[in-house]
Design a protein around this motif. Structure first.
Motif, PDB file in Angstrom:
ATOM      1  N   ASP A  33       0.826  -1.210   0.000  1.00 35.18           N
ATOM      2  CA  ASP A  33       0.000   0.000   0.000  1.00 35.18           C
ATOM      3  C   ASP A  33       0.859   1.258   0.000  1.00 35.18           C
ATOM      4  O   ASP A  33       0.565   2.222  -0.704  1.00 35.18           O
ATOM      5  CB  ASP A  33      -0.940   0.012   1.208  1.00 35.18           C
ATOM      6  CG  ASP A  33      -2.027  -1.047   1.104  1.00 35.18           C
ATOM      7  OD1 ASP A  33      -2.394  -1.406  -0.028  1.00 35.18           O
ATOM      8  OD2 ASP A  33      -2.510  -1.506   2.157  1.00 35.18           O
ATOM      9  N   ALA A  34       1.916   1.265   0.802  1.00 31.49           N
ATOM     10  CA  ALA A  34       2.799   2.436   0.856  1.00 31.49           C
ATOM     11  C   ALA A  34       3.513   2.629  -0.476  1.00 31.49           C
ATOM     12  O   ALA A  34       3.642   3.757  -0.952  1.00 31.49           O
ATOM     13  CB  ALA A  34       3.806   2.283   1.986  1.00 31.49           C
ATOM     14  N   LEU A  35       3.960   1.549  -1.091  1.00 30.48           N
ATOM     15  CA  LEU A  35       4.630   1.659  -2.389  1.00 30.48           C
ATOM     16  C   LEU A  35       3.679   2.182  -3.455  1.00 30.48           C
ATOM     17  O   LEU A  35       4.050   3.021  -4.271  1.00 30.48           O
ATOM     18  CB  LEU A  35       5.210   0.301  -2.810  1.00 30.48           C
ATOM     19  CG  LEU A  35       6.425  -0.171  -2.014  1.00 30.48           C
ATOM     20  CD1 LEU A  35       6.774  -1.605  -2.379  1.00 30.48           C
ATOM     21  CD2 LEU A  35       7.610   0.746  -2.234  1.00 30.48           C
ATOM     22  N   ARG A  36       2.433   1.708  -3.434  1.00 25.87           N
ATOM     23  CA  ARG A  36       1.452   2.180  -4.419  1.00 25.87           C
ATOM     24  C   ARG A  36       1.093   3.645  -4.199  1.00 25.87           C
ATOM     25  O   ARG A  36       0.568   4.298  -5.097  1.00 25.87           O
ATOM     26  CB  ARG A  36       0.199   1.307  -4.384  1.00 25.87           C
ATOM     27  CG  ARG A  36       0.427  -0.051  -5.031  1.00 25.87           C
ATOM     28  CD  ARG A  36      -0.860  -0.789  -5.326  1.00 25.87           C
ATOM     29  NE  ARG A  36      -1.843  -0.720  -4.273  1.00 25.87           N
ATOM     30  CZ  ARG A  36      -2.094  -1.680  -3.389  1.00 25.87           C
ATOM     31  NH1 ARG A  36      -1.408  -2.801  -3.434  1.00 25.87           N
ATOM     32  NH2 ARG A  36      -3.017  -1.537  -2.474  1.00 25.87           N
ATOM     33  N   GLY A  37       1.394   4.173  -3.040  1.00 21.69           N
ATOM     34  CA  GLY A  37       1.163   5.587  -2.765  1.00 21.69           C
ATOM     35  C   GLY A  37       2.135   6.497  -3.499  1.00 21.69           C
ATOM     36  O   GLY A  37       1.921   7.698  -3.586  1.00 21.69           O
ATOM     37  N   ILE A  38       3.204   5.935  -4.043  1.00 27.93           N
ATOM     38  CA  ILE A  38       4.173   6.698  -4.826  1.00 27.93           C
ATOM     39  C   ILE A  38       3.667   6.767  -6.263  1.00 27.93           C
ATOM     40  O   ILE A  38       3.369   5.745  -6.878  1.00 27.93           O
ATOM     41  CB  ILE A  38       5.565   6.018  -4.805  1.00 27.93           C
ATOM     42  CG1 ILE A  38       6.097   5.913  -3.389  1.00 27.93           C
ATOM     43  CG2 ILE A  38       6.541   6.737  -5.720  1.00 27.93           C
ATOM     44  CD1 ILE A  38       6.442   7.225  -2.743  1.00 27.93           C
ATOM     45  N   LYS A  39       3.559   7.992  -6.789  1.00 31.30           N
ATOM     46  CA  LYS A  39       3.104   8.177  -8.166  1.00 31.30           C
ATOM     47  C   LYS A  39       4.065   7.454  -9.106  1.00 31.30           C
ATOM     48  O   LYS A  39       5.268   7.697  -9.075  1.00 31.30           O
ATOM     49  CB  LYS A  39       3.063   9.670  -8.508  1.00 31.30           C
ATOM     50  CG  LYS A  39       2.563   9.958  -9.892  1.00 31.30           C
ATOM     51  CD  LYS A  39       2.525  11.449 -10.164  1.00 31.30           C
ATOM     52  CE  LYS A  39       2.089  11.712 -11.590  1.00 31.30           C
ATOM     53  NZ  LYS A  39       2.188  13.131 -11.907  1.00 31.30           N
ATOM     54  N   GLY A  40       3.537   6.525  -9.892  1.00 29.51           N
ATOM     55  CA  GLY A  40       4.351   5.758 -10.827  1.00 29.51           C
ATOM     56  C   GLY A  40       4.522   4.304 -10.424  1.00 29.51           C
ATOM     57  O   GLY A  40       5.064   3.511 -11.183  1.00 29.51           O
ATOM     58  N   ILE A  41       4.083   3.940  -9.216  1.00 27.69           N
ATOM     59  CA  ILE A  41       4.147   2.540  -8.783  1.00 27.69           C
ATOM     60  C   ILE A  41       2.724   2.019  -8.642  1.00 27.69           C
ATOM     61  O   ILE A  41       1.957   2.501  -7.824  1.00 27.69           O
ATOM     62  CB  ILE A  41       4.897   2.383  -7.447  1.00 27.69           C
ATOM     63  CG1 ILE A  41       6.339   2.836  -7.587  1.00 27.69           C
ATOM     64  CG2 ILE A  41       4.840   0.925  -6.976  1.00 27.69           C
ATOM     65  CD1 ILE A  41       7.157   2.709  -6.316  1.00 27.69           C
ATOM     66  N   GLY A  42       2.403   1.037  -9.470  1.00 28.13           N
ATOM     67  CA  GLY A  42       1.088   0.408  -9.414  1.00 28.13           C
ATOM     68  C   GLY A  42       1.174  -0.920  -8.680  1.00 28.13           C
ATOM     69  O   GLY A  42       2.230  -1.289  -8.149  1.00 28.13           O
ATOM     70  N   PRO A  43       0.073  -1.663  -8.665  1.00 29.22           N
ATOM     71  CA  PRO A  43       0.045  -2.944  -7.944  1.00 29.22           C
ATOM     72  C   PRO A  43       1.093  -3.952  -8.438  1.00 29.22           C
ATOM     73  O   PRO A  43       1.731  -4.620  -7.628  1.00 29.22           O
ATOM     74  CB  PRO A  43      -1.369  -3.473  -8.196  1.00 29.22           C
ATOM     75  CG  PRO A  43      -2.173  -2.283  -8.579  1.00 29.22           C
ATOM     76  CD  PRO A  43      -1.236  -1.316  -9.220  1.00 29.22           C
TER      77      PRO A  43
END
Length: 124
Positions: A33-43
């Protein structure tokens, strides 16, 4: 005089709030969830990062992340760092912090989304 002082205080508050709104997400401790919060990182990219980290341990630096995760070249990693992704202790993003001991200083708190999630460092 009062209007000038009030506008100066408002400008200072705005500048300070912009700087303190930035919170780096450490690729070595973040959950999906935290990684997906970065613009450019999807699931899919978040899963690839987590799978690689689990299989081979933490990332040493940005070039290590780029070499180990398919589809994450050097320019992509630089762009993600500009969006708030921190890689290793020497990351440019990790250097951004509020002044210690200030009235509005930010401490780090570990947050976990689930019992199996890795801790995420979030500014208060």
């Amino acid at each position: 005089m009062f209007k000038q002082a009030l506008s100066s205080i408002a400008a200072f508050a705005l500048i300070f709030s912009i700087g303190s709104a930035f919170a780096a997400v450490d690729v070595n401790t973040a959950n999906a969830d935290a990684l997906r919060g970065i613009k450019g990182i999807g699931p899919a990219k978040a899963k690839a990062i987590l799978d690689e980290r689990q299989a081979h341990g933490p990332f040493k630096d940005a070039s290590d992340l780029s070499a180990r995760v398919k589809g994450m070249g050097g320019k992509t990693v630089q762009r993600l760092e500009a969006e708030g992704l921190a890689v290793g202790a020497t990351s440019k993003s990790a250097a951004v912090a509020a002044p210690p001991g200030g009235a509005n200083s930010a401490g780090a708190t570990a947050v976990s989304a689930s019992t199996s999630a890795k801790p995420v460092v979030v500014k208060k």
